[in-house]
Motif scaffolding. Sequence first.
Motif, PDB file in Angstrom:
ATOM      1  N   LEU A  66      -1.270  -1.126  -7.773  1.00 46.06           N
ATOM      2  CA  LEU A  66      -0.344  -0.055  -8.155  1.00 46.06           C
ATOM      3  C   LEU A  66       0.952  -0.134  -7.357  1.00 46.06           C
ATOM      4  CD1 LEU A  66      -2.783   2.955  -8.564  1.00 46.06           C
ATOM      5  CD2 LEU A  66      -1.543   1.761 -10.360  1.00 46.06           C
ATOM      6  N   ASP A  67       0.837  -0.411  -6.058  1.00 43.02           N
ATOM      7  CA  ASP A  67       2.043  -0.546  -5.229  1.00 43.02           C
ATOM      8  C   ASP A  67       2.891  -1.723  -5.703  1.00 43.02           C
ATOM      9  OD1 ASP A  67       1.196   1.610  -3.745  1.00 43.02           O
ATOM     10  OD2 ASP A  67       0.398   0.398  -2.097  1.00 43.02           O
ATOM     11  N   ALA A  68       2.258  -2.816  -6.063  1.00 45.25           N
ATOM     12  CA  ALA A  68       2.999  -3.981  -6.553  1.00 45.25           C
ATOM     13  C   ALA A  68       3.680  -3.670  -7.873  1.00 45.25           C
ATOM     14  CB  ALA A  68       2.064  -5.180  -6.699  1.00 45.25           C
ATOM     15  N   TYR A  69       2.994  -2.941  -8.759  1.00 40.07           N
ATOM     16  CA  TYR A  69       3.596  -2.592 -10.042  1.00 40.07           C
ATOM     17  C   TYR A  69       4.810  -1.690  -9.844  1.00 40.07           C
ATOM     18  CZ  TYR A  69       4.371  -0.870 -14.706  1.00 40.07           C
ATOM     19  OH  TYR A  69       4.963  -0.546 -15.889  1.00 40.07           O
ATOM     20  N   ALA A  70       4.750  -0.803  -8.868  1.00 37.13           N
ATOM     21  CA  ALA A  70       5.884   0.081  -8.603  1.00 37.13           C
ATOM     22  C   ALA A  70       7.128  -0.714  -8.231  1.00 37.13           C
ATOM     23  CB  ALA A  70       5.543   1.066  -7.485  1.00 37.13           C
ATOM     24  N   LEU A  71       6.940  -1.899  -7.691  1.00 35.85           N
ATOM     25  CA  LEU A  71       8.073  -2.717  -7.263  1.00 35.85           C
ATOM     26  C   LEU A  71       8.465  -3.771  -8.292  1.00 35.85           C
ATOM     27  CD1 LEU A  71       7.112  -3.202  -3.534  1.00 35.85           C
ATOM     28  CD2 LEU A  71       8.812  -1.660  -4.504  1.00 35.85           C
ATOM     29  N   HIS A  72       7.977  -3.655  -9.531  1.00 37.76           N
ATOM     30  CA  HIS A  72       8.328  -4.678 -10.513  1.00 37.76           C
ATOM     31  C   HIS A  72       9.812  -4.650 -10.842  1.00 37.76           C
ATOM     32  CE1 HIS A  72       8.174  -1.542 -13.592  1.00 37.76           C
ATOM     33  NE2 HIS A  72       8.742  -2.384 -14.408  1.00 37.76           N
ATOM     34  N   ASP A  73      10.484  -3.547 -10.552  1.00 38.96           N
ATOM     35  CA  ASP A  73      11.942  -3.470 -10.610  1.00 38.96           C
ATOM     36  C   ASP A  73      12.451  -3.930  -9.251  1.00 38.96           C
ATOM     37  OD1 ASP A  73      13.352  -2.683 -12.855  1.00 38.96           O
ATOM     38  OD2 ASP A  73      12.738  -0.599 -12.654  1.00 38.96           O
ATOM     39  N   THR A 175       9.389   6.250  -7.063  1.00 38.40           N
ATOM     40  CA  THR A 175       8.602   6.967  -6.055  1.00 38.40           C
ATOM     41  C   THR A 175       7.335   6.190  -5.727  1.00 38.40           C
ATOM     42  OG1 THR A 175       7.281   8.247  -7.639  1.00 38.40           O
ATOM     43  CG2 THR A 175       9.408   9.179  -6.958  1.00 38.40           C
ATOM     44  N   GLU A 176       6.712   6.568  -4.638  1.00 37.79           N
ATOM     45  CA  GLU A 176       5.391   6.032  -4.301  1.00 37.79           C
ATOM     46  C   GLU A 176       4.419   6.486  -5.394  1.00 37.79           C
ATOM     47  OE1 GLU A 176       3.941   6.965  -0.402  1.00 37.79           O
ATOM     48  OE2 GLU A 176       5.925   6.770   0.473  1.00 37.79           O
ATOM     49  N   TRP A 177       3.343   5.722  -5.574  1.00 37.33           N
ATOM     50  CA  TRP A 177       2.307   6.095  -6.531  1.00 37.33           C
ATOM     51  C   TRP A 177       1.370   7.101  -5.885  1.00 37.33           C
ATOM     52  CZ3 TRP A 177       1.477   4.607 -11.592  1.00 37.33           C
ATOM     53  CH2 TRP A 177       2.363   3.666 -12.090  1.00 37.33           C
ATOM     54  N   LEU A 178       1.027   8.127  -6.651  1.00 37.72           N
ATOM     55  CA  LEU A 178       0.092   9.157  -6.194  1.00 37.72           C
ATOM     56  C   LEU A 178      -0.935   9.413  -7.271  1.00 37.72           C
ATOM     57  CD1 LEU A 178       2.606  11.731  -4.711  1.00 37.72           C
ATOM     58  CD2 LEU A 178       1.115  10.220  -3.434  1.00 37.72           C
TER      59      LEU A 178
END
Length: 180
Positions: A66-73, A175-178
């Motif tokens: 999930l953290d990696a997906y958040a940084l796909h941008d 944002t961070e994933w929650l």
Amino acid sequence: MRGDGFTGEGSPGGGAWGGGERGGDDLFGEEDFDDREFDDALLEEELRQAAAVLDPVPPELQQVALDAYALHDLGARVAELTFDSLVDALPVRGAGEAPRMLTFQAGEVTVDVEVGAHGLLGQVLPPRPARIEVLGGPRPGTPLAVDDLGRFSGDLPLSGPFALRLRTGGDVVVTEWLRA
């Protein structure tokens, strides 16, 4: 005749292993496979269920994904969670099901979010023209309108992990994933 049960029937191309007339296609006496009767979606779902039971994904690995997906941008800045009412607020007696209050910070941009059973409300500070997307995994984000005061709302109840992607001009903040 040999004592191991193999008839041999001569040479390659004959007998139990040679294929006979069909050249080895019909080893078990079955007809050709018809893939039109094969349901790919059903097989995929059954395999997913079996994998979930027999070899579940560890929670730590899910969080990393999930953290990696958040940084796909790659050009996106990550907004750090600076306040979470589940962790930082003092409990209030008799409050019942109070909405969860979250504050994210990325440089000069602050995003305040209230997550409740009926969706979310929020505000971007300082107010600016923006587009917000609610991310919920690999599927496309749900867009939310932002007014002139930076306020936004969405009536979609959140379940599972989520994040927000804020686009202001050429700037992208995620944002961070929650977990809702």
